[in-house]
Design a protein around this motif. Structure first.
Motif, PDB file in Angstrom:
ATOM      1  N   SER A  16      13.177 -23.671  19.000  1.00 23.34           N
ATOM      2  CA  SER A  16      12.706 -25.070  18.523  1.00 23.34           C
ATOM      3  C   SER A  16      13.806 -26.015  19.154  1.00 23.34           C
ATOM      4  O   SER A  16      13.645 -27.100  19.971  1.00 23.34           O
ATOM      5  CB  SER A  16      12.806 -25.585  16.929  1.00 23.34           C
ATOM      6  N   LYS A  17      15.401 -25.234  19.268  1.00 28.11           N
ATOM      7  CA  LYS A  17      16.593 -26.065  20.228  1.00 28.11           C
ATOM      8  C   LYS A  17      17.038 -24.971  20.327  1.00 28.11           C
ATOM      9  O   LYS A  17      16.848 -23.727  21.079  1.00 28.11           O
ATOM     10  CB  LYS A  17      17.469 -26.049  19.594  1.00 28.11           C
ATOM     11  N   GLY A  18      18.019 -25.325  21.849  1.00 21.70           N
ATOM     12  CA  GLY A  18      19.083 -24.824  22.231  1.00 21.70           C
ATOM     13  C   GLY A  18      18.275 -23.482  23.520  1.00 21.70           C
ATOM     14  O   GLY A  18      17.292 -24.120  24.367  1.00 21.70           O
ATOM     15  N   LEU A  19      19.284 -22.747  23.445  1.00 22.56           N
ATOM     16  CA  LEU A  19      18.400 -22.039  24.307  1.00 22.56           C
ATOM     17  C   LEU A  19      16.840 -21.010  24.160  1.00 22.56           C
ATOM     18  O   LEU A  19      16.537 -20.904  25.945  1.00 22.56           O
ATOM     19  CB  LEU A  19      19.120 -20.831  24.936  1.00 22.56           C
ATOM     20  N   GLY A  20      16.331 -21.095  23.477  1.00 25.06           N
ATOM     21  CA  GLY A  20      14.974 -20.357  23.053  1.00 25.06           C
ATOM     22  C   GLY A  20      14.459 -21.711  23.206  1.00 25.06           C
ATOM     23  O   GLY A  20      12.886 -21.525  23.848  1.00 25.06           O
ATOM     24  N   ARG A  21      14.486 -23.168  23.434  1.00 20.91           N
ATOM     25  CA  ARG A  21      13.420 -24.367  23.164  1.00 20.91           C
ATOM     26  C   ARG A  21      13.964 -24.023  25.085  1.00 20.91           C
ATOM     27  O   ARG A  21      12.236 -24.497  25.321  1.00 20.91           O
ATOM     28  CB  ARG A  21      14.569 -25.794  23.445  1.00 20.91           C
TER      29      ARG A  21
END
Length: 259
Positions: A16-21
């Protein structure tokens, strides 16, 4: 570059956020349908809506704690025959060796070692039977160069690295490519938390903590999660078929080594 993965299906954890997003966005840009996971439903749905509207791919969301057996089962049940798995989970808190007892170590190992291993072993049989698969584990630059105040992360992620080193070489002949992607300091909620801790410990402002830290990087800035995602997407592509069991360091040159 055409990554050759349009129409593939990918699980992207903690996205949902950050590197994964960043990884989810760049996979969607390549035409990959997504199963996105995060603990908080609101941010997860916002990311999913943005990706659907921007790239027109199919996006399924599963709000759960991926570090639990129940959460992993929910994510795996949401997709039939995943082609790509991007393992990701938040890192354990900073501290020093005397701060950590059995409970803290068990939580770190569960989150940053066992969870990605169990997800990988769940999807590997199907990938092997279809003779195609990609697994990218987002770990940390700390497995190359340990960070003293992130000892929980150093230890747990090193265990995952060892598992991947052996397993990747066993499954490569079946068209399944497994590698690790090692972030350095990227501009995410995680770095904000670490900078807040630095600010408190050194008695300086948060802005000064960020400025001081970035000045110590060869690039002079924190990394961009979308650039990180682009590297991840390449590692999931058709073109990565000869990249086996590698630890790709993306840290802006912070780790000083000739090899």
């Amino acid at each position: 570059m055409d990554l050759g993965i349009k129409g593939r299906k990918a699980i992207v954890c903690a996205s949902s956020k950050g590197l994964g997003r960043g990884c989810a966005i760049k996979l969607a840009e390549a035409g990959v349908d997504l199963i996105l996971n995060a603990r908080s439903e609101g941010p997860l749905n916002e990311t999913a809506e943005y990706i659907r509207d921007t790239y027109g791919v199919k996006v399924t969301t599963v709000a759960c704690d991926i570090t639990t057996e129940e959460g992993r089962n929910k994510v795996l049940a949401a997709v039939d025959a995943p082609d790509i798995l991007v393992n990701n989970a938040g890192g354990p808190p900073p501290g020093i060796w005397s701060d950590w007892g059995q409970a803290e170590w068990e939580a770190a190992v569960q989150s940053n070692m066992l969870t990605p291993i169990l997800l990988a072993t769940a999807v590997l049989p199907g990938m092997i039977s279809r003779q195609w698969g990609r697994i990218v584990n987002i770990t940390s630059g700390s497995v190359k160069s340990p960070i003293p105040h992130l000892g929980l992360s150093n230890g747990a992620r090193a265990g995952l690295t060892g598992f991947v080193a052996g397993t990747a070489r066993q499954v490569a002949k079946d068209g399944v490519i497994m590698n690790n992607l090692l972030p350095g300091q990227h501009d995410t909620d995680r770095i904000n938390a670490l900078m807040t801790n630095k600010s408190k410990n050194e008695g300086i402002s948060l802005e000064d903590a960020r400025t001081k830290t970035q000045a110590g990087l060869p690039t002079g800035r924190f990394g961009d999660p979308l650039d990180f995602g682009a590297t991840c997407a390449f590692m999931c592509s058709e073109h990565a078929k000869f990249m086996v069991g590698q630890n790709v360091l993306l840290d802006g040159g912070a780790f000083n080594s000739t090899l």
